[in-house]
Design a protein around this motif. Structure first.
Motif, PDB file in Angstrom:
ATOM      1  N   ARG A  82      23.736  -1.942  47.435  1.00  0.00           N
ATOM      2  CA  ARG A  82      23.460  -0.498  47.429  1.00  0.00           C
ATOM      3  C   ARG A  82      24.167   0.051  48.657  1.00  0.00           C
ATOM      4  N   VAL A 129      26.924  11.547  37.525  1.00  0.00           N
ATOM      5  CA  VAL A 129      27.711  10.312  37.559  1.00  0.00           C
ATOM      6  C   VAL A 129      29.171  10.593  37.925  1.00  0.00           C
ATOM      7  N   LEU A 189      15.822   0.269  38.143  1.00  0.00           N
ATOM      8  CA  LEU A 189      15.361   1.549  38.697  1.00  0.00           C
ATOM      9  C   LEU A 189      13.930   1.797  38.237  1.00  0.00           C
ATOM     10  N   GLU A 196      10.304   6.063  36.290  1.00  0.00           N
ATOM     11  CA  GLU A 196      10.183   7.526  36.350  1.00  0.00           C
ATOM     12  C   GLU A 196      11.460   8.196  36.864  1.00  0.00           C
ATOM     13  N   LEU A 197      12.424   7.391  37.360  1.00  0.00           N
ATOM     14  CA  LEU A 197      13.639   7.975  37.922  1.00  0.00           C
ATOM     15  C   LEU A 197      14.746   8.073  36.870  1.00  0.00           C
ATOM     16  N   LEU A 198      15.539   9.130  37.007  1.00  0.00           N
ATOM     17  CA  LEU A 198      16.695   9.301  36.123  1.00  0.00           C
ATOM     18  C   LEU A 198      17.682   8.164  36.377  1.00  0.00           C
ATOM     19  N   ALA A 220      21.195   7.659  35.807  1.00  0.00           N
ATOM     20  CA  ALA A 220      22.388   8.405  35.398  1.00  0.00           C
ATOM     21  C   ALA A 220      23.365   7.500  34.644  1.00  0.00           C
ATOM     22  N   GLN A 221      23.526   6.262  35.140  1.00  0.00           N
ATOM     23  CA  GLN A 221      24.437   5.322  34.463  1.00  0.00           C
ATOM     24  C   GLN A 221      23.965   5.028  33.047  1.00  0.00           C
ATOM     25  N   VAL A 253      24.826   7.713  30.643  1.00  0.00           N
ATOM     26  CA  VAL A 253      26.234   7.717  30.244  1.00  0.00           C
ATOM     27  C   VAL A 253      26.496   6.639  29.195  1.00  0.00           C
ATOM     28  N   LYS A 309      20.374  -4.655  37.403  1.00  0.00           N
ATOM     29  CA  LYS A 309      21.266  -5.737  37.797  1.00  0.00           C
ATOM     30  C   LYS A 309      20.512  -7.053  37.940  1.00  0.00           C
ATOM     31  N   VAL A 367      16.205  -5.235  47.078  1.00  0.00           N
ATOM     32  CA  VAL A 367      15.543  -4.137  46.375  1.00  0.00           C
ATOM     33  C   VAL A 367      15.249  -3.001  47.354  1.00  0.00           C
ATOM     34  N   ASN A 368      15.501  -1.780  46.921  1.00  0.00           N
ATOM     35  CA  ASN A 368      15.053  -0.625  47.700  1.00  0.00           C
ATOM     36  C   ASN A 368      13.722  -0.166  47.098  1.00  0.00           C
ATOM     37  N   ASN A 423      11.936   2.248  47.500  1.00  0.00           N
ATOM     38  CA  ASN A 423      11.824   3.684  47.196  1.00  0.00           C
ATOM     39  C   ASN A 423      12.201   3.979  45.752  1.00  0.00           C
ATOM     40  N   THR A 424      13.168   3.213  45.245  1.00  0.00           N
ATOM     41  CA  THR A 424      13.747   3.594  43.955  1.00  0.00           C
ATOM     42  C   THR A 424      13.745   2.462  42.919  1.00  0.00           C
TER      43      THR A 424
END
Lengths: 229, 81
Positions: free
Chosen positions: A58, A108, B10, B13-15, B17-18, B21, B41, B67-68, B70-71
């Protein structure tokens, strides 16, 4: 007064930050290597933009575990001023020195353009040369610049006036359309609770002369330098 | 030696984005009924048995680096070699 600019493998805003301090602020500045274990003697530390460690895992995650970040954590705990720009903001969030995280832009897209930000707070060491509501034109250059934090962290950011900059339109209105990346509350930059650590996705160090498209970044840099005097 | 697969995703509840797409691309390919795509991943870790307390160590590695919190969420599977 002495500035330090941290260098990680993959930093690319380091020379811009160095030159801005040297040529525009006319202040002493030194590079700090990421393996340094002490950051004594600096009055402000800049964590520059770029893609430290290739943004692997990240953005900012690997850099946040560097020896220099441990040293900066101690420095910040003692009230030392730290500003993270772009990848530097991501590193500060990953290190827990600022709340929240930067996520992939909601559209994106890698965003590389001048955008407008509204100054939300002008009593900080990083913004007192601005007025509240002033619109600054600054460049962004990121793929993961969408600020996110949970509701428990977002509330104090608002109530403690820790939001520094928000994306806005040219007239200074904070609107949905002016948000380039889906950031929560259009947040472009924040402060920690104590006000001595700042992070922002826009690059003030790259907007220091009209020939570059904007000189508005000078207000941020001069805020830091004059507060240190 | 044990092989550990760490799955990082992720928070729901989080978008993602990948994922959105990829979902759009699948629809472009003509696949109907795709109701959601989320991209995460996998991190494959090989760890010597002698390291001991593999589960505890991997959990620590996840929290410290992979891992983060937060997200992201995570889980892992340990295959004993």
């Amino acid at each position: 007064m002495k500035f330090g600019v941290v260098q990680f493998p993959g930093s690319n805003g380091d020379q811009d930050a160095y030159n801005a301090v040297c040529d525009v602020l006319k202040q002493p500045v030194e590079y700090i290597w990421h393996k340094s274990t002490a950051v004594d003697g600096f009055d402000c530390i800049i964590i520059p933009g770029g893609a430290s460690y290739g943004d692997y895992l990240r953005p900012g995650a690997v850099a946040s575990l560097s020896p220099v970040i441990d040293a900066i954590r101690g420095y910040a705990d003692q009230g030392g001023r730290v500003i993270g720009i772009g990848n530097g903001f991501q590193i500060l969030c990953e290190a827990g020195l600022l709340p929240g995280a930067l996520m992939t832009n909601s559209n994106v897209r890698f965003k590389c353009s001048y955008i407008s930000v509204r100054v939300e707070n002008n009593f900080s060491d990083f913004s007192h040369k601005c007025t509240v509501g002033q619109t600054l034109s600054l460049p962004i250059e990121d793929y993961q610049g969408s600020y996110y934090c949970n509701a428990d962290e977002l509330k104090p950011l608002e109530s403690e006036n820790s939001i520094l900059l928000r994306y806005c339109d040219k007239s200074g209105k904070v609107t949905y359309d002016a948000n380039p990346n889906g950031s929560a509350l259009n947040i472009a930059g924040i402060l920690n609770e104590a006000g001595n650590v700042a992070g922002m996705m826009p690059h003030p160090e790259r907007a220091v002369d009209d020939i570059l498209g904007s000189a508005d970044g000078v207000l941020i840099l001069k805020s830091i330098a004059q507060r240190l005097d | 030696m044990a092989k550990v697969n760490v799955y990082v995703t992720l928070k729901p509840e989080l978008l993602d984005a990948q994922g959105k797409v990829v979902q759009g691309a699948l629809e472009n390919l003509g696949y109907t009924g795709i109701e959601g795509v989320r991209v995460g991943k996998i991190v494959e870790i090989e760890i010597a048995d002698a390291a001991g307390n593999i589960e505890g160590k991997i959990d620590e590695i996840c929290r410290k680096l992979l891992v983060n919190p937060n997200t992201e969420d995570y889980r892992f599977e340990i295959e004993k070699g």
